[in-house]
Design an enzyme around this catalytic site. Structure first.
Site, PDB file in Angstrom:
ATOM      1  N   ASN A   9       0.907  -1.082   0.065  1.00  0.00           N
ATOM      2  CA  ASN A   9      -0.098  -0.043   0.179  1.00  0.00           C
ATOM      3  C   ASN A   9       0.733   1.395   0.048  1.00  0.00           C
ATOM      4  OD1 ASN A   9      -1.694   2.103   0.758  1.00  0.00           O
ATOM      5  ND2 ASN A   9      -2.221   1.341   2.548  1.00  0.00           N
ATOM      6  N   LYS A  11       0.202   4.041  -0.149  1.00  0.00           N
ATOM      7  CA  LYS A  11      -0.521   5.430   0.407  1.00  0.00           C
ATOM      8  C   LYS A  11      -0.305   6.789  -0.254  1.00  0.00           C
ATOM      9  CE  LYS A  11       0.333   3.130   4.901  1.00  0.00           C
ATOM     10  NZ  LYS A  11       0.352   3.296   6.236  1.00  0.00           N
ATOM     11  N   HIS A  95      -9.447   0.577   4.941  1.00  0.00           N
ATOM     12  CA  HIS A  95      -8.229   0.735   5.426  1.00  0.00           C
ATOM     13  C   HIS A  95      -8.042   1.402   6.733  1.00  0.00           C
ATOM     14  CE1 HIS A  95      -3.841   1.953   6.228  1.00  0.00           C
ATOM     15  NE2 HIS A  95      -3.307   1.010   5.669  1.00  0.00           N
ATOM     16  N   GLU A  97      -6.607   4.066   7.672  1.00  0.00           N
ATOM     17  CA  GLU A  97      -6.279   5.526   7.852  1.00  0.00           C
ATOM     18  C   GLU A  97      -7.785   6.062   7.217  1.00  0.00           C
ATOM     19  OE1 GLU A  97      -2.755   5.031   5.764  1.00  0.00           O
ATOM     20  OE2 GLU A  97      -1.881   4.480   7.548  1.00  0.00           O
ATOM     21  N   GLU A 167      -5.081  -5.784  10.417  1.00  0.00           N
ATOM     22  CA  GLU A 167      -3.967  -4.564  10.674  1.00  0.00           C
ATOM     23  C   GLU A 167      -4.480  -3.950  11.820  1.00  0.00           C
ATOM     24  OE1 GLU A 167      -2.071  -3.293   6.850  1.00  0.00           O
ATOM     25  OE2 GLU A 167      -4.188  -2.231   6.736  1.00  0.00           O
ATOM     26  N   GLY A 173       2.695   1.663  10.921  1.00  0.00           N
ATOM     27  CA  GLY A 173       3.703   2.742  10.822  1.00  0.00           C
ATOM     28  C   GLY A 173       4.351   3.348  11.930  1.00  0.00           C
ATOM     29  N   SER A 213       3.670  -2.629  10.048  1.00  0.00           N
ATOM     30  CA  SER A 213       5.581  -2.735  10.588  1.00  0.00           C
ATOM     31  C   SER A 213       5.948  -3.843   9.930  1.00  0.00           C
ATOM     32  CB  SER A 213       5.643  -2.372  11.668  1.00  0.00           C
ATOM     33  OG  SER A 213       5.168  -1.051  12.226  1.00  0.00           O
TER      34      SER A 213
HETATM   35  C1  PEP Z   1      -0.664  -0.240   5.879  1.00  0.00           C
HETATM   36  O1  PEP Z   1      -0.530   0.810   5.648  1.00  0.00           O
HETATM   37  O2  PEP Z   1      -1.486  -1.275   5.692  1.00  0.00           O
HETATM   38  C2  PEP Z   1       0.499  -0.713   6.777  1.00  0.00           C
HETATM   39  C3  PEP Z   1       0.612  -1.801   7.444  1.00  0.00           C
HETATM   40  O3  PEP Z   1       1.605   0.369   7.064  1.00  0.00           O
HETATM   41  P1  PEP Z   1       3.000  -0.060   7.613  1.00  0.00           P
HETATM   42  O4  PEP Z   1       3.560  -1.507   6.851  1.00  0.00           O
HETATM   43  O5  PEP Z   1       4.135   1.049   7.189  1.00  0.00           O
HETATM   44  O6  PEP Z   1       3.029  -0.101   9.239  1.00  0.00           O
END
Ligand code: PEP
Length: 254
Positions: A9, A11, A95, A97, A167, A173, A213
């Site tokens: 992703n 973003k 997601h 966010e 997630e 992040g 992460s």
């Molecule tokens: C994500 O955006 O779905 C995500 C898991 O981000 P990150 O890997 O940066 O934690």
């Protein structure tokens, strides 16, 4: 039975040159792999360029969001038909966010998922609890709610086109990755909820990705859990070496 699915992703990152260079780098290093499924989700404005760059590869391109209405006065939104029109086969819905920064509800996410599936897109439905919810022992309640409301009216047949991404919001992040035990427990719980909604046979076929992460160094351990069927990667999907490292880690687990 469940092919691992490793998706990136991107973003709201990269410019056009960077997005196409990243796609070209992935094409070169792993464009022909088929032991695992690979996907990338660029920003809307670079979808066509990335789809073009990856057109003769096995890498799937997805959008990061979609709106549920067919067309009309919805300024700034993108429809399922528009994604289909540019040959984009996949979309992320819900997601964290979108949920927690942009305020999307389970009901809206469900409308987006239903419209995506009705219009012929594959979808990754993202779910996950906040830190406070985990600390208050509400993880299971939150995951069950997000799955039941997010998947409302999605048929058994349509579930063949749905991947779930677990997630935990506290791991996205932040550099804080769920332990392998935490990931496995959450994934097994999600599969149990899928069995409650549908049946056990169907629940065994649905892929559940872990996100939060994920890096080359922790990806193999996460993906070696029996219920972790791949990963959804944010930050580490923005560099060819890192994303390829995660894909290589995935290959060691199949
Ligand atoms: C994500 O955006 O779905 C995500 C898991 O981000 P990150 O890997 O940066 O934690």
């Amino acid at each position: 039975m469940r092919k691992k699915f490793i998706a990136g992703n991107w973003k709201m990152n990269l410019n056009k040159a960077e997005a196409t260079a990243l796609a070209a780098g992935l094409h070169e290093k792993c464009g022909q792999l088929d032991q695992v499924e690979i996907g990338v989700c660029p920003p809307f404005v670079y979808l066509s360029d990335v789809i073009g760059t990856l057109s003769d590869s096995n890498i799937t391109v997805g959008a990061q969001d979609v709106y549920f209405e067919g067309n009309g006065a919805f300024t700034g939104e993108i429809s399922v038909a528009m994604l289909k029109d540019i040959s984009c086969p996949l979309v992320l819905v819900g997601h964290s966010e979108r949920r927690h920064v942009l305020g999307e509800s389970d009901a809206l996410i469900n409308q987006k998922l239903l419209a995506s599936l009705a219009g012929g897109l594959d979808a990754i439905l993202c779910i996950g609890e906040l830190l406070q919810e985990r600390e208050n022992d509400q993880m299971e309640t939150v995951l069950e709610r997000q799955l039941k409301l997010g998947l409302a009216s999605v048929t058994k047949e349509q579930m063949a086109k749905v991947t779930i991404a677990y997630e935990p919001v506290w791991a996205i992040g932040t550099g804080k990755v769920a332990t392998t035990e935490q990931a496995q427990a959450a994934h097994a719980f999600c599969r149990k909820v899928l069995a409650d909604i549908y049946d056990n046979a169907l629940a065994q076929t649905v892929r559940i990705q872990y996100g939060g992460s994920v890096k080359p160094g922790n990806a193999a351990e996460l993906m070696s859990n029996p219920d972790v069927d791949g990963v959804l990667v944010g930050g580490a999907s923005l560099k060819v070496e890192d994303f390829v490292g995660i894909i290589e880690a995935g290959l060691t687990t199949v």
